[in-house]
Design an enzyme around this catalytic site. Structure first.
Site, PDB file in Angstrom:
ATOM      1  CE  LYS A 198     -86.420 -57.183  17.075  1.00 51.60           C
ATOM      2  NZ  LYS A 198     -85.384 -56.162  16.830  1.00 51.60           N
ATOM      3  CG  ASP A 217     -84.725 -56.669  21.968  1.00 54.85           C
ATOM      4  OD1 ASP A 217     -84.449 -57.384  22.963  1.00 54.85           O
ATOM      5  OD2 ASP A 217     -85.243 -55.547  22.069  1.00 54.85           O
TER       6      ASP A 217
END
Length: 300
Positions: A198, A217
Site C-alpha cells: 500500500k 485501504d
C-alpha cells in the site's frame, strides 16, 4: 366361419399388457426401478394438487419461467468491461482532480506521511507532518535519531512506537543503501522497514507517476466489494482482482478517486446513495436508497 370357431379377441387389459411387453415397459403394478410405483406416484401427486382453483394443464411450465426470471435478474456480469468503464466515468465526474490527500513536498515526506497514516486519518497526519518536517528537514536528520526521540512528535497518530521504528529504520536504509534518495522500484521500496505494498503504491504512483499497483485501504476495500468488483477480503487479493479489470494507466487515479468517494459519499455507515453518480450501477446490500435491484452478495 361359425361364431363358435372365431379366434377369441384379447381383452382390453390383455391388449395393454401385450403392448407393455412389446415396449419393454414394466408390467402393470410392477414398481419402477429405483422409485415408487406409477400408481403410488400418481396417488401422491393427486393428493398434493388442490381440489379447487386448479391451474391449467400447462401450468407445470410456470416454475421454469420463474427460475429463468430469477437468473436474468442476477445473471449480469459485474466485471463486464462496459460496466467498469461506466464506473470509471462516474468517478471522473465526481472527482476529476483527485490526488493524494497527504501533504508532502518530496518523495521522502510522502513516504513518512504514508507510514504515519496507518490506522490514522489523513487529516490527523497533515496536522503532525508540517511541524515534524520543519523540525527534521532531511532524511539524514531522521536517520540520526533514535526511535524514542521521534515518539513524542508522532504520538497523536497512534501506534507511535512501531511507527517511530519504521520511520527511523527507513531513513537509515535510504541513506545507507540508496544515497539518501527514496528508491523508485517496488522491490526496493518493499525492502524498507514499515513499507508494504500500500505504501509503496502510494509513493510510486503519486510521486514517481509509476502505476505498479492499486492502493488498497479500507475505503477501496469497502467500495470495490460494494460494487462487486471483488469478493475478496484480503488486501493483496483485492489488489490482484482490481489490477485485472482496471486499465493500468488508471490504477493510481482510480485509487485516489475511490478513496475520496469513500470519505465523501460511500461512507461505511449510511452511505449517501441518493447523491452518488454510481447509484444506478451499484447493487450493494447496504444501500440506503436504490433505483435498481439489491444483490445480497454485494457486501462491504
Amino acid at each position: 366361419m361359425a361364431r363358435g370357431n372365431m379366434p377369441r379377441q384379447p381383452s382390453r387389459s390383455g391388449r395393454q399388457e401385450g403392448a407393455r411387453r412389446a415396449m419393454g415397459a414394466p408390467l402393470k403394478g410392477a414398481p419402477l426401478k429405483g422409485t415408487q410405483s406409477l400408481q403410488g406416484r400418481h396417488a401422491k401427486n393427486a393428493s398434493a394438487r388442490p381440489t379447487t382453483g386448479r391451474a391449467p394443464l400447462n401450468a407445470e411450465k410456470a416454475p421454469k419461467a420463474v427460475a429463468l426470471k430469477k437468473k436474468s435478474a442476477f445473471g449480469y456480469d459485474p466485471l463486464a468491461p462496459e460496466r467498469v468503464r461506466q464506473i470509471i466515468a462516474g468517478l471522473d465526474q465526481l472527482y476529476p482532480d483527485a490526488t493524494c490527500a497527504l501533504t508532502h513536498r518530496s518523495a521522502w515526506e510522502l513516504l513518512v506521511a504514508t507510514i504515519l497514516s496507518a490506522q490514522c486519518t489523513d487529516v490527523r497526519v497533515n496536522m503532525v507532518t508540517p511541524v515534524l518536517f520543519e523540525k527534521y528537514p532531511t532524511v539524514q536528520d531522521f536517520a540520526a535519531l533514535e526511535p524514542e526521540q521521534l515518539e513524542p512528535d508522532i504520538r497523536s497518530t497512534g501506534f507511535f512506537r512501531n511507527k517511530s521504528k519504521s520511520v527511523v529504520g527507513a531513513a537509515r536504509k535510504v541513506v545507507a543503501d540508496f544515497g539518501g534518495n527514496v528508491p523508485q522500484t517496488m522491490e526496493e521500496l518493499l525492502s524498507l522497514p514499515g513499507v508494504a505494498r500500500k505504501t509503496a503504491n502510494v509513493v510510486l504512483g503519486t510521486w514517481f507517476k509509476k502505476n505498479e499497483g492499486v492502493v488498497v485501504d479500507t475505503h477501496v476495500t469497502r467500495i470495490s466489494r460494494r460494487l462487486e468488483l471483488t469478493k475478496q477480503e484480503d488486501a493483496k487479493k483485492i489488489e490482484e482482482d482490481l489490477m485485472q479489470i482496471i486499465p493500468r494507466q488508471r490504477w493510481t487515479d482510480f485509487s485516489h478517486q475511490v478513496i475520496w468517494h469513500g470519505r465523501k459519499l460511500c461512507v461505511a455507515r449510511g452511505p449517501k446513495c441518493a447523491d452518488c453518480a454510481l447509484e444506478t450501477l451499484c447493487h450493494a446490500a447496504d444501500k440506503t436508497w436504490s433505483t435498481g435491484e439489491i444483490h445480497p452478495g454485494a457486501q462491504p
